[in-house]
Design a protein around this motif. Structure first.
Motif, PDB file in Angstrom:
ATOM      1  N   LEU A 174       0.818  -1.205   0.000  1.00  0.00           N
ATOM      2  CA  LEU A 174       0.000   0.000   0.000  1.00  0.00           C
ATOM      3  C   LEU A 174       0.854   1.258   0.000  1.00  0.00           C
ATOM      4  O   LEU A 174       0.637   2.177  -0.799  1.00  0.00           O
ATOM      5  CB  LEU A 174      -0.927  -0.002   1.217  1.00  0.00           C
ATOM      6  CG  LEU A 174      -2.016   1.062   1.272  1.00  0.00           C
ATOM      7  CD1 LEU A 174      -2.984   0.900   0.109  1.00  0.00           C
ATOM      8  CD2 LEU A 174      -2.768   0.992   2.593  1.00  0.00           C
ATOM      9  N   LEU A 175       1.842   1.313   0.872  1.00  0.00           N
ATOM     10  CA  LEU A 175       2.701   2.490   0.971  1.00  0.00           C
ATOM     11  C   LEU A 175       4.032   2.249   0.269  1.00  0.00           C
ATOM     12  O   LEU A 175       4.558   1.137   0.272  1.00  0.00           O
ATOM     13  CB  LEU A 175       2.959   2.844   2.436  1.00  0.00           C
ATOM     14  CG  LEU A 175       1.767   3.384   3.229  1.00  0.00           C
ATOM     15  CD1 LEU A 175       2.160   3.599   4.679  1.00  0.00           C
ATOM     16  CD2 LEU A 175       1.251   4.679   2.631  1.00  0.00           C
ATOM     17  N   LEU A 210       1.756   8.273  -0.060  1.00  0.00           N
ATOM     18  CA  LEU A 210       0.804   7.726  -1.009  1.00  0.00           C
ATOM     19  C   LEU A 210       0.252   8.850  -1.886  1.00  0.00           C
ATOM     20  O   LEU A 210      -0.307   9.820  -1.377  1.00  0.00           O
ATOM     21  CB  LEU A 210      -0.353   7.053  -0.253  1.00  0.00           C
ATOM     22  CG  LEU A 210      -1.330   6.193  -1.051  1.00  0.00           C
ATOM     23  CD1 LEU A 210      -0.633   4.956  -1.605  1.00  0.00           C
ATOM     24  CD2 LEU A 210      -2.504   5.766  -0.172  1.00  0.00           C
ATOM     25  N   LEU A 211       0.429   8.718  -3.194  1.00  0.00           N
ATOM     26  CA  LEU A 211      -0.148   9.668  -4.144  1.00  0.00           C
ATOM     27  C   LEU A 211      -1.076   8.891  -5.067  1.00  0.00           C
ATOM     28  O   LEU A 211      -0.634   8.063  -5.858  1.00  0.00           O
ATOM     29  CB  LEU A 211       0.930  10.378  -4.958  1.00  0.00           C
ATOM     30  CG  LEU A 211       0.426  11.303  -6.066  1.00  0.00           C
ATOM     31  CD1 LEU A 211      -0.496  12.399  -5.511  1.00  0.00           C
ATOM     32  CD2 LEU A 211       1.582  11.942  -6.824  1.00  0.00           C
ATOM     33  N   VAL A 233       3.912   8.219  -8.645  1.00  0.00           N
ATOM     34  CA  VAL A 233       2.456   8.053  -8.555  1.00  0.00           C
ATOM     35  C   VAL A 233       2.175   6.622  -8.102  1.00  0.00           C
ATOM     36  O   VAL A 233       2.612   5.658  -8.739  1.00  0.00           O
ATOM     37  CB  VAL A 233       1.767   8.344  -9.897  1.00  0.00           C
ATOM     38  CG1 VAL A 233       0.283   8.004  -9.822  1.00  0.00           C
ATOM     39  CG2 VAL A 233       1.962   9.804 -10.275  1.00  0.00           C
ATOM     40  N   ASP A 234       1.430   6.499  -7.006  1.00  0.00           N
ATOM     41  CA  ASP A 234       1.234   5.182  -6.401  1.00  0.00           C
ATOM     42  C   ASP A 234       0.019   4.431  -6.911  1.00  0.00           C
ATOM     43  O   ASP A 234       0.004   3.200  -6.892  1.00  0.00           O
ATOM     44  CB  ASP A 234       1.125   5.336  -4.883  1.00  0.00           C
ATOM     45  CG  ASP A 234       2.408   5.857  -4.272  1.00  0.00           C
ATOM     46  OD1 ASP A 234       3.404   5.120  -4.286  1.00  0.00           O
ATOM     47  OD2 ASP A 234       2.416   7.014  -3.802  1.00  0.00           O
ATOM     48  N   ASN A 262       0.201  12.685  10.796  1.00  0.00           N
ATOM     49  CA  ASN A 262      -0.669  11.586  10.356  1.00  0.00           C
ATOM     50  C   ASN A 262      -1.173  11.761   8.927  1.00  0.00           C
ATOM     51  O   ASN A 262      -2.006  10.981   8.462  1.00  0.00           O
ATOM     52  CB  ASN A 262      -1.855  11.395  11.310  1.00  0.00           C
ATOM     53  CG  ASN A 262      -2.671  12.652  11.508  1.00  0.00           C
ATOM     54  OD1 ASN A 262      -2.176  13.751  11.312  1.00  0.00           O
ATOM     55  ND2 ASN A 262      -3.928  12.488  11.905  1.00  0.00           N
ATOM     56  N   VAL A 263      -0.670  12.753   8.204  1.00  0.00           N
ATOM     57  CA  VAL A 263      -1.025  12.926   6.792  1.00  0.00           C
ATOM     58  C   VAL A 263      -0.058  12.104   5.949  1.00  0.00           C
ATOM     59  O   VAL A 263       1.138  12.374   5.913  1.00  0.00           O
ATOM     60  CB  VAL A 263      -0.987  14.408   6.375  1.00  0.00           C
ATOM     61  CG1 VAL A 263      -1.252  14.543   4.879  1.00  0.00           C
ATOM     62  CG2 VAL A 263      -2.027  15.201   7.160  1.00  0.00           C
ATOM     63  N   GLN A 264      -0.593  11.080   5.295  1.00  0.00           N
ATOM     64  CA  GLN A 264       0.240  10.124   4.553  1.00  0.00           C
ATOM     65  C   GLN A 264       0.406  10.485   3.083  1.00  0.00           C
ATOM     66  O   GLN A 264       1.281   9.934   2.416  1.00  0.00           O
ATOM     67  CB  GLN A 264      -0.380   8.724   4.642  1.00  0.00           C
ATOM     68  CG  GLN A 264      -0.574   8.204   6.052  1.00  0.00           C
ATOM     69  CD  GLN A 264       0.729   7.972   6.775  1.00  0.00           C
ATOM     70  OE1 GLN A 264       0.892   8.346   7.923  1.00  0.00           O
ATOM     71  NE2 GLN A 264       1.685   7.377   6.103  1.00  0.00           N
ATOM     72  N   GLY A 265      -0.461  11.363   2.560  1.00  0.00           N
ATOM     73  CA  GLY A 265      -0.308  11.675   1.149  1.00  0.00           C
ATOM     74  C   GLY A 265      -1.492  12.428   0.567  1.00  0.00           C
ATOM     75  O   GLY A 265      -2.251  13.093   1.287  1.00  0.00           O
TER      76      GLY A 265
END
Length: 293
Positions: A32-33, A39-40, A80-81, A264-267
């Motif tokens: 996932l990450l 994560l985008l 880009v994920d 806590n902001v992952q993307g």
């Protein structure tokens, strides 16, 4: 870029519909990450809700071939994920081979059509948790708009809680996008004040029998200096939504950059702002977002 044309997609769909399942079964998956813990994701779930506009063009997303071309450009850019979309868009991307080694999130509720009297009754008319599992996708996204004056919002909450439970039972991410909403002159408006976003986060974080697989998708509020307290409402991993196409793209990027510094902001999960930038350069807009991460 793929060499398939829109005609090829239609032919395959008409003669070999099973090719979609075959492509899903053979697709290479990834964690996932990414290695940097970010994560985008490119969002393309707007058309199924009748929301076809981007910037000044009310039908920008109506041309499916153009949308797919923009998506393929974005997904091919380093950093880009993955992608978030409804079944028709994701099926096309599967056939085009554009989802290899990508995170794929299915859009679950698109019943609240933009501008309809029943817009806030956003029932689950998209992917089911069982579909997401069978297609080997990574999670499901649900929009949760709550109007305190609308008794139907309780049913919306119950549907969202059930979706969170269904995904968690399968070990799949539930990406919840919460808003406190109200009708202004007959049109649904989301309250983007810091207080309203804080309340919506608190409500969404507590949905379902477990929050183990729940992520939140939240807007960047105007009061940038208050984003910290807003995001302290939860420990759940959070991604920022991109919102409408802005005339001042640099200001938007700067706003995202500040919010991305929060722990806590992952993307980011961004659609029209990257797919339909004011200058038309999808690759450049995506690359800028990647640099922010």
């Amino acid at each position: 870029m793929t060499t398939l044309s829109i005609t090829d997609l239609t032919r395959v769909r008409a003669t070999r519909p099973e090719a979609i399942r075959e492509a899903a079964a053979a697709r290479r998956r990834r964690p996932l990450l990414s290695e940097n813990g970010r994560l985008l994701v490119i969002a393309a779930d707007h058309p199924a809700r009748g929301a076809l506009g981007a910037g000044d063009d009310a039908l920008a997303m109506a041309n499916r071939y153009d949308l797919l071309e923009r998506l393929c450009i974005a997904l091919a850019r380093p950093g880009v994920d993955g992608v978030l979309g409804t079944s028709d868009v994701l099926d096309d991307l599967l056939l085009l081979g554009a989802l290899e080694d990508k995170v794929v999130i299915g859009s679950m509720n698109r019943g609240g059509l933009a501008g309809a009297q029943f817009e806030l009754d956003d029932r689950f008319t998209g992917h089911r948790a069982a579909d997401i599992e069978q297609l080997r996708f990574d999670g499901g996204k649900l929009l949760l708009r709550l109007d305190y004056t609308d008794p139907g919002s309780l049913e919306t909450m119950c549907g969202a809680a059930q979706a969170v439970n269904d995904l968690a039972e399968r070990g799949l991410m539930a990406m919840v996008e919460p808003f406190l909403s109200r009708r202004v002159n007959g049109k649904v408006r989301n309250d983007l004040s810091a207080e309203a976003v804080t309340r919506s986060i608190a409500i969404a974080a507590g949905l379902g029998g477990t929050s183990a697989y729940t992520w939140l998708k939240v807007p960047v509020v105007d009061e940038i200096e208050r984003i910290g307290p807003v995001m302290e409402t939860t420990t759940l991993p959070t991604v920022l939504l991109g919102g409408e196409v802005a005339a001042d793209q640099d200001a938007t990027f700067a706003q995202w950059g500040k919010a991305l510094r929060l722990p806590n902001v992952q993307g980011l999960v961004v659609g029209r702002s990257l797919l339909y930038p004011p200058d038309g350069d999808v690759a450049s807009a995506v690359d800028t977002a990647v640099r922010l991460l």
